[in-house]
Design a protein around this motif. Sequence first.
Motif, PDB file in Angstrom:
ATOM      1  N   ASP A 240     -49.312 -14.256  -6.568  1.00  0.00           N
ATOM      2  CA  ASP A 240     -49.240 -13.675  -7.906  1.00  0.00           C
ATOM      3  C   ASP A 240     -47.835 -13.890  -8.461  1.00  0.00           C
ATOM      4  O   ASP A 240     -46.867 -13.346  -7.917  1.00  0.00           O
ATOM      5  CB  ASP A 240     -49.559 -12.183  -7.849  1.00  0.00           C
ATOM      6  CG  ASP A 240     -49.528 -11.537  -9.235  1.00  0.00           C
ATOM      7  OD1 ASP A 240     -49.484 -12.280 -10.234  1.00  0.00           O
ATOM      8  OD2 ASP A 240     -49.546 -10.294  -9.316  1.00  0.00           O
ATOM      9  N   PRO A 241     -47.680 -14.679  -9.529  1.00  0.00           N
ATOM     10  CA  PRO A 241     -46.326 -14.918 -10.067  1.00  0.00           C
ATOM     11  C   PRO A 241     -45.719 -13.698 -10.741  1.00  0.00           C
ATOM     12  O   PRO A 241     -44.540 -13.728 -11.097  1.00  0.00           O
ATOM     13  CB  PRO A 241     -46.551 -16.056 -11.073  1.00  0.00           C
ATOM     14  CG  PRO A 241     -47.972 -15.937 -11.480  1.00  0.00           C
ATOM     15  CD  PRO A 241     -48.708 -15.422 -10.277  1.00  0.00           C
ATOM     16  N   TYR A 242     -46.487 -12.630 -10.930  1.00  0.00           N
ATOM     17  CA  TYR A 242     -45.980 -11.428 -11.596  1.00  0.00           C
ATOM     18  C   TYR A 242     -45.878 -10.246 -10.632  1.00  0.00           C
ATOM     19  O   TYR A 242     -45.758  -9.106 -11.075  1.00  0.00           O
ATOM     20  CB  TYR A 242     -46.897 -11.043 -12.762  1.00  0.00           C
ATOM     21  CG  TYR A 242     -47.189 -12.197 -13.690  1.00  0.00           C
ATOM     22  CD1 TYR A 242     -46.255 -12.620 -14.623  1.00  0.00           C
ATOM     23  CD2 TYR A 242     -48.406 -12.873 -13.627  1.00  0.00           C
ATOM     24  CE1 TYR A 242     -46.518 -13.691 -15.466  1.00  0.00           C
ATOM     25  CE2 TYR A 242     -48.675 -13.942 -14.468  1.00  0.00           C
ATOM     26  CZ  TYR A 242     -47.732 -14.342 -15.380  1.00  0.00           C
ATOM     27  OH  TYR A 242     -47.996 -15.400 -16.218  1.00  0.00           O
ATOM     28  N   CYS A 243     -45.904 -10.513  -9.338  1.00  0.00           N
ATOM     29  CA  CYS A 243     -45.843  -9.437  -8.350  1.00  0.00           C
ATOM     30  C   CYS A 243     -44.447  -8.819  -8.337  1.00  0.00           C
ATOM     31  O   CYS A 243     -43.437  -9.530  -8.187  1.00  0.00           O
ATOM     32  CB  CYS A 243     -46.202  -9.975  -6.968  1.00  0.00           C
ATOM     33  SG  CYS A 243     -46.138  -8.728  -5.675  1.00  0.00           S
ATOM     34  N   LEU A 244     -44.377  -7.496  -8.468  1.00  0.00           N
ATOM     35  CA  LEU A 244     -43.109  -6.773  -8.495  1.00  0.00           C
ATOM     36  C   LEU A 244     -42.831  -6.038  -7.193  1.00  0.00           C
ATOM     37  O   LEU A 244     -41.830  -5.311  -7.098  1.00  0.00           O
ATOM     38  CB  LEU A 244     -43.107  -5.756  -9.649  1.00  0.00           C
ATOM     39  CG  LEU A 244     -43.314  -6.322 -11.056  1.00  0.00           C
ATOM     40  CD1 LEU A 244     -43.400  -5.185 -12.064  1.00  0.00           C
ATOM     41  CD2 LEU A 244     -42.191  -7.281 -11.425  1.00  0.00           C
ATOM     42  N   GLN A 544     -36.911  -4.377 -11.660  1.00  0.00           N
ATOM     43  CA  GLN A 544     -37.856  -5.302 -11.044  1.00  0.00           C
ATOM     44  C   GLN A 544     -38.329  -6.378 -12.012  1.00  0.00           C
ATOM     45  O   GLN A 544     -38.483  -7.543 -11.635  1.00  0.00           O
ATOM     46  CB  GLN A 544     -39.045  -4.515 -10.491  1.00  0.00           C
ATOM     47  CG  GLN A 544     -38.695  -3.607  -9.330  1.00  0.00           C
ATOM     48  CD  GLN A 544     -39.905  -2.908  -8.749  1.00  0.00           C
ATOM     49  OE1 GLN A 544     -41.020  -3.046  -9.257  1.00  0.00           O
ATOM     50  NE2 GLN A 544     -39.719  -2.142  -7.684  1.00  0.00           N
ATOM     51  N   GLU A 545     -38.591  -6.003 -13.261  1.00  0.00           N
ATOM     52  CA  GLU A 545     -39.096  -6.981 -14.232  1.00  0.00           C
ATOM     53  C   GLU A 545     -38.056  -8.062 -14.514  1.00  0.00           C
ATOM     54  O   GLU A 545     -38.381  -9.261 -14.542  1.00  0.00           O
ATOM     55  CB  GLU A 545     -39.502  -6.269 -15.522  1.00  0.00           C
ATOM     56  CG  GLU A 545     -40.710  -5.354 -15.358  1.00  0.00           C
ATOM     57  CD  GLU A 545     -41.066  -4.633 -16.645  1.00  0.00           C
ATOM     58  OE1 GLU A 545     -42.250  -4.285 -16.814  1.00  0.00           O
ATOM     59  OE2 GLU A 545     -40.168  -4.407 -17.472  1.00  0.00           O
ATOM     60  N   LEU A 546     -36.815  -7.666 -14.745  1.00  0.00           N
ATOM     61  CA  LEU A 546     -35.772  -8.651 -15.016  1.00  0.00           C
ATOM     62  C   LEU A 546     -35.476  -9.493 -13.780  1.00  0.00           C
ATOM     63  O   LEU A 546     -35.238 -10.708 -13.887  1.00  0.00           O
ATOM     64  CB  LEU A 546     -34.504  -7.941 -15.497  1.00  0.00           C
ATOM     65  CG  LEU A 546     -33.321  -8.840 -15.878  1.00  0.00           C
ATOM     66  CD1 LEU A 546     -33.754  -9.878 -16.899  1.00  0.00           C
ATOM     67  CD2 LEU A 546     -32.164  -8.011 -16.414  1.00  0.00           C
TER      68      LEU A 546
END
Length: 654
Positions: A240-244, A544-546
């Motif tokens: 998943d490229p959006y895994c935090l 985490q998002e940045l």
Amino acid sequence: MLGTARRPALTPKRTKRSTTVQWLRRQTWEPAEMPRQFPKLNISEVDEQVRLLAEKVFAKVLREEDSKDALSLFTVPEDCPIGQKEAKERELQKELEEQKSVETAKRKKSFKMIRSQSLSLQMPTQQDWKGPPTASPVMSPTTPVLPGTTSQPTPVPYAMPEFQRVTISGDYCAGITVEDYEQAAKSLAKALMIREKYARLAYHRFPRTTAQYLGHRRVDTTPPEEGLPDFHPPPLPQEDPYCLDNAPPNLGYLVRMQGGILFVYDNKKMLERQEPHSLPYPDLETYTVDMSHILALITDGPTKTYCHRRLNFLESKFSLHEMLNEMSEFKELKSNPHRDFYNVRKVDTHIHAAACMNQKHLLRFIKHTYQTEPDRTVAEKRGRKITLRQVFDSLHMDPYDLTVDSLDVHAGRQTFHRFDKFNSKYNPVGASELRDLYLKTENYLGGEYFARMVKEVARELEESKYQYSEPRLSIYGRSPEEWPNLARWFIQHKVYSPNMRWIIQVPRIYDIFRAKKLLPSFGKMLENIFLPLFEATINPQDHQELHLFLKYVTGFDSVDDESKHSDHMFSDKSPSPDIWTSEQNPPYSYYLYYMYANIMVLNNLRRRSKSFWDKIIIKKDLKEMIFERQMLLRSGWRSDMRPYAMSSASCLMP
């Protein structure tokens, strides 16, 4: 990763204004001595003369800029046949005098030896020209290895194609006098070494052929740190490229900006003692001296003459190569299976994300949204909700009547040398309301329309398979919240694509923000741009998002109208960003130094943090393995039951 020097012992004479600036710097903060990677610089008389020459060049450019007509886009040189004839006669007379000189004969002999050595590096042997049956593979030239560094892997040899080749014989093939040739060669070699120094310190690749020719001229013999940037590999198809959830643990360091550069401290105690981490950055005085050398180089007459002749010579040589070997190249091209223009890998660079789609794509998307969701609320003005239909009604237009020509977003010849017209092309139909709605990441819809168009472009790239893109996203430095908002837009709308990487574009518009009282100083703008990146690197669990978004960012870009000239020449006497509070925009070189310095500190911090996190992960894995082994031993398991049982040596903690 996103991309060092000692202060010289001798400094030029300071003016009263410079003394005041230095006093202000000491009053605000006096940092501990930081490590540098640049060699210690002693300003010699030559460097001082170069600096004075650079100041004269800068003053001359300003005078020419003031006297230039504002509407004139091009300057036409005045050709004087009599003057040109006299200049040629003087050059001929000078060359005849040189031919009689003994010193000139010695120089020509040395140039012949240097040229023969260079030809042996770049030309294959006579045996290699005989074609494939008897051709021996020729090694690609390698980058020279400095003392103390590990050798690089040997490149794979390649066979020389059967082309007709042209050689130019003679003394030095420059078409100018020996003195001018020697002066131009020294100046260009110095410029290339300056470029190599800054490229190496920013972890950029330097051309190996150029490095090979500069190997015997290298001044800085300090072995570079291990070499190249660490790029985050793209996620696997099942990942998943959006895994935090896999963010590394926080490091808890403190960050403070002083003098326009961010410094990292272990804790509050180290901050009070002013003992930052050893993260190197370029020395200001070294940077300004190198810049003075470049400014002096671009006004040097012999160098300009040599470069002009050399470029014409290379262009003619390539034209001759095309004429002789066009059919051979075409034949070789057709013999390669499964390779043509459409299935070779291509990368589109220097394209803003707001212009990544073509004008037909943008027009089709605008019409589609108006047809499918005209009553959707897309904006809010003074507390009143506005639908998409109302937006177009306020502009007195019907999307059905729009055409590619009326959209007017194509940059043609009329935008050449006109930065104002170029910027206006980002407004569809000349309306800023449509730009805010369709081409911005921060609006009432959270940049949904913009994300949908970018994803459509990304799908086309993925279908073509061999085409990649590196679009630009803007960070202005008005607020530190720009970075978290941009990362949230990226993750919320799932804009990731394996065929895309992102460049951050920083417009040089501090003067506009200062005039509107949005920023107190230039230092605050730098802090808004770089402080969020340091905080996300140090404490990824809190950002985490940045932290995730930075994995797909490859670098920075600085943009503005290149034709504008600043009244201020950047030097070591210039005020620091903390006290640059005027509404005047800093010069281009001022922007670049402080961006380069902060990016360099950030790169070193990310490299160090990555190695620290890797050690933590290794220790964690080893602890789990030891615990598992102990549980198996308690249950009666013996080490000889498996051929790959762990030995006691493998359990040692690093």
